[in-house]
Design a protein around this motif. Structure first.
Motif, PDB file in Angstrom:
ATOM      1  N   ALA A 155     -10.190  12.390   1.800  1.00 19.68           N
ATOM      2  CA  ALA A 155      -9.134  12.031   0.848  1.00 19.68           C
ATOM      3  C   ALA A 155      -8.273  10.893   1.389  1.00 19.68           C
ATOM      4  O   ALA A 155      -7.917   9.960   0.660  1.00 19.68           O
ATOM      5  N   THR A 156      -7.947  10.946   2.681  1.00 17.53           N
ATOM      6  CA  THR A 156      -7.161   9.879   3.302  1.00 17.53           C
ATOM      7  C   THR A 156      -7.917   8.554   3.255  1.00 17.53           C
ATOM      8  O   THR A 156      -7.339   7.504   2.938  1.00 17.53           O
ATOM      9  N   TYR A 157      -9.215   8.618   3.562  1.00 16.16           N
ATOM     10  CA  TYR A 157     -10.045   7.409   3.523  1.00 16.16           C
ATOM     11  C   TYR A 157     -10.068   6.817   2.110  1.00 16.16           C
ATOM     12  O   TYR A 157      -9.909   5.596   1.929  1.00 16.16           O
ATOM     13  N   MET A 158     -10.263   7.661   1.093  1.00 16.95           N
ATOM     14  CA  MET A 158     -10.342   7.172  -0.280  1.00 16.95           C
ATOM     15  C   MET A 158      -9.004   6.589  -0.727  1.00 16.95           C
ATOM     16  O   MET A 158      -8.964   5.583  -1.449  1.00 16.95           O
ATOM     17  N   GLU A 159      -7.905   7.195  -0.316  1.00 18.33           N
ATOM     18  CA  GLU A 159      -6.582   6.681  -0.675  1.00 18.33           C
ATOM     19  C   GLU A 159      -6.340   5.297  -0.065  1.00 18.33           C
ATOM     20  O   GLU A 159      -5.821   4.394  -0.732  1.00 18.33           O
ATOM     21  N   LYS A 160      -6.725   5.127   1.184  1.00 20.07           N
ATOM     22  CA  LYS A 160      -6.552   3.825   1.835  1.00 20.07           C
ATOM     23  C   LYS A 160      -7.447   2.775   1.185  1.00 20.07           C
ATOM     24  O   LYS A 160      -7.037   1.620   0.995  1.00 20.07           O
ATOM     25  N   THR A 161      -8.679   3.174   0.846  1.00 15.58           N
ATOM     26  CA  THR A 161      -9.601   2.236   0.202  1.00 15.58           C
ATOM     27  C   THR A 161      -9.086   1.826  -1.169  1.00 15.58           C
ATOM     28  O   THR A 161      -9.133   0.642  -1.541  1.00 15.58           O
ATOM     29  N   GLN A 162      -8.585   2.800  -1.936  1.00 21.36           N
ATOM     30  CA  GLN A 162      -8.023   2.488  -3.249  1.00 21.36           C
ATOM     31  C   GLN A 162      -6.810   1.573  -3.134  1.00 21.36           C
ATOM     32  O   GLN A 162      -6.623   0.658  -3.941  1.00 21.36           O
ATOM     33  N   ALA A 163      -5.996   1.819  -2.110  1.00 26.04           N
ATOM     34  CA  ALA A 163      -4.791   1.008  -1.937  1.00 26.04           C
ATOM     35  C   ALA A 163      -5.145  -0.446  -1.645  1.00 26.04           C
ATOM     36  O   ALA A 163      -4.544  -1.370  -2.209  1.00 26.04           O
ATOM     37  N   ILE A 164      -6.132  -0.658  -0.795  1.00 30.60           N
ATOM     38  CA  ILE A 164      -6.492  -2.033  -0.443  1.00 30.60           C
ATOM     39  C   ILE A 164      -7.161  -2.745  -1.618  1.00 30.60           C
ATOM     40  O   ILE A 164      -6.962  -3.935  -1.840  1.00 30.60           O
ATOM     41  N   LYS A 165      -7.951  -2.004  -2.420  1.00 34.26           N
ATOM     42  CA  LYS A 165      -8.545  -2.600  -3.620  1.00 34.26           C
ATOM     43  C   LYS A 165      -7.460  -2.994  -4.613  1.00 34.26           C
ATOM     44  O   LYS A 165      -7.534  -4.054  -5.246  1.00 34.26           O
ATOM     45  N   ALA A 166      -6.464  -2.131  -4.759  1.00 32.17           N
ATOM     46  CA  ALA A 166      -5.368  -2.415  -5.693  1.00 32.17           C
ATOM     47  C   ALA A 166      -4.596  -3.662  -5.261  1.00 32.17           C
ATOM     48  O   ALA A 166      -4.179  -4.466  -6.099  1.00 32.17           O
TER      49      ALA A 166
END
Length: 406
Positions: A155-166
């Motif tokens: 979940a932490t990995y996906m949140e960081k990935t989503q944040a950088i894409k955003a």
């Protein structure tokens, strides 16, 4: 000749029900079953009397996005960390979601798990929403008995990935939107405004200035061939989208070109390296073997240049080469990344060092996005001022000569 019988699980639906318990108290609930009769039979066995059962309609939901899956991963990780049983956690998340499409997906996965499938097997049935990295981490957590820990890490990995894409999308959205609006404004001027001025200028009976003649010529071209212009733009956009989906060679060419763009290319490169190192750190920390982990790393980077580089790295690592040497041969990583990787390999803390690299590049992306936002606004205003202002001046130059003509 023996006939093989394949047993298939009956299709199930969601039902809401309302009834009374043995004490006459009104109770409500939801149940997943193959039909209304099954729900009534189950409720009778549970002592629920005079039950009213209604099938829930889960159609018409929005498209399931990466953000939906990320939120689901965080909710599931939080509940499992709190000791909530897996099936109950699925019930809570599914029923609390405001997108019926997500609810249906989660209830289908819950049904698979309830009938004996492992969680990773249930996720693998839906590759459109759960990629190989997601499923591999879940499988590693199930095998090691640390599913709650790996869910939290995932979940932490996906949140960081989503944040950088955003952040990348945010940096690109503003100039793209302004360019589109500017094109539409110029089109309206060329199709409607300039022809009206042209009729006025024709009655002057004098030679028009050079800039005015150029603008009128462009306007005439727009008026005569507007369908060719718009058809060409939409056709080129459609061709690029189809080629992007179907041609790996085209994707590689476009991704390589994006990495070479001034300013934005460096931003995209840093974001790609951040995703690459974050993915590998997460997989390696979960106990996934390095060669197997590299299967998911390239695709997670989001750039075809790094996908092909990762395949080359994986091939060299599988033949005994170190990760550091393989990354240096790929020639797509800065020295800092390879040096940190070398330190991680030597010290036995590769996942920790890769995580530090990801943190560094994510912070770099943050700073670049802030700097670009401040830089792009005045540049865009100047460009728009030159284009729109140039058109206005070109149209008003003949009016300045109106006195001498009269």
């Amino acid at each position: 000749m023996a006939t093989k019988v394949v047993k298939q699980r009956a299709k199930e639906f969601n039902f809401s029900w309302e009834g009374r318990d043995k004490g006459g108290k009104v109770i409500k609930g939801e149940m997943r079953a193959g039909g209304i009769n099954i729900v009534h039979a189950t409720l009778r066995r549970q002592g629920v009397m005079k039950a009213k059962v209604k099938k829930q309609n889960l159609r018409g939901g929005r498209k399931i996005t990466d953000k939906d899956i990320t939120i689901f991963a965080r909710q599931l990780a939080t509940m499992m960390k709190s000791g909530v049983p897996l099936l109950q956690a699925f019930d809570i998340v599914a029923k609390g979601h405001n997108n019926p499409s997500v609810t249906k997906l989660l209830m289908d996965i819950r049904g698979d798990v309830e009938t004996g499938s492992s969680l990773s097997q249930a996720f693998r049935k839906y590759p459109l929403y759960f990629d190989a990295l997601f499923c591999n981490l879940i499988a590693a957590g199930e095998q090691a008995g640390i599913l709650d820990t790996l869910l939290d890490r995932l979940a932490t990995y996906m949140e960081k990935t989503q944040a950088i894409k955003a952040k990348i999308k945010g940096a690109l959205f503003y100039p793209t939107a302004v360019i589109i609006v500017a094109f539409l404004v110029v089109t309206v001027i060329m199709l409607k405004v300039v022809p009206a001025f042209k009729q006025v200028f024709t009655s002057f009976g004098a030679d028009l200035p050079g800039p005015t003649l150029v603008v009128i010529a462009i306007s005439d071209f727009f008026v005569s061939y507007w369908y060719v212009i718009f058809g060409g733009i939409f056709g080129a956009f459609y061709f690029m989208m189809q080629s992007w989906r179907r041609s790996i060679k085209f994707r590689h060419t476009m991704d390589r070109w994006l990495l070479r763009m001034p300013v934005f290319g460096e931003l995209i490169r840093k974001a790609t390296i951040a995703r690459w190192t974050r993915t590998l750190a997460t997989m390696f920390a979960a106990g996934v073997p390095l060669v197997e982990a590299l299967d998911s790393v390239g695709g997670a980077s989001g750039n075809q240049v790094y996908v092909e580089a990762t395949k080359k790295i994986q091939m060299q690592v599988s033949t005994g080469s170190s990760l550091t040497a393989s990354m240096q041969d790929a020639n797509v990583f800065p020295n800092m990344v390879t040096q940190m990787t070398a330190i991680g390999e030597e010290s036995g803390s590769l996942d920790h060092m890769l995580g530090k690299v990801a943190d560094f590049y994510e912070a770099e992306v943050d700073e670049m996005v802030k700097a670009l936002s401040s830089l792009m606004e005045p540049i865009i205003m100047v460009v728009l001022g030159v284009i729109i202002g140039g058109l206005v001046v070109a149209m008003y130059l003949p009016i300045f000569k109106l006195g001498s003509v009269i």
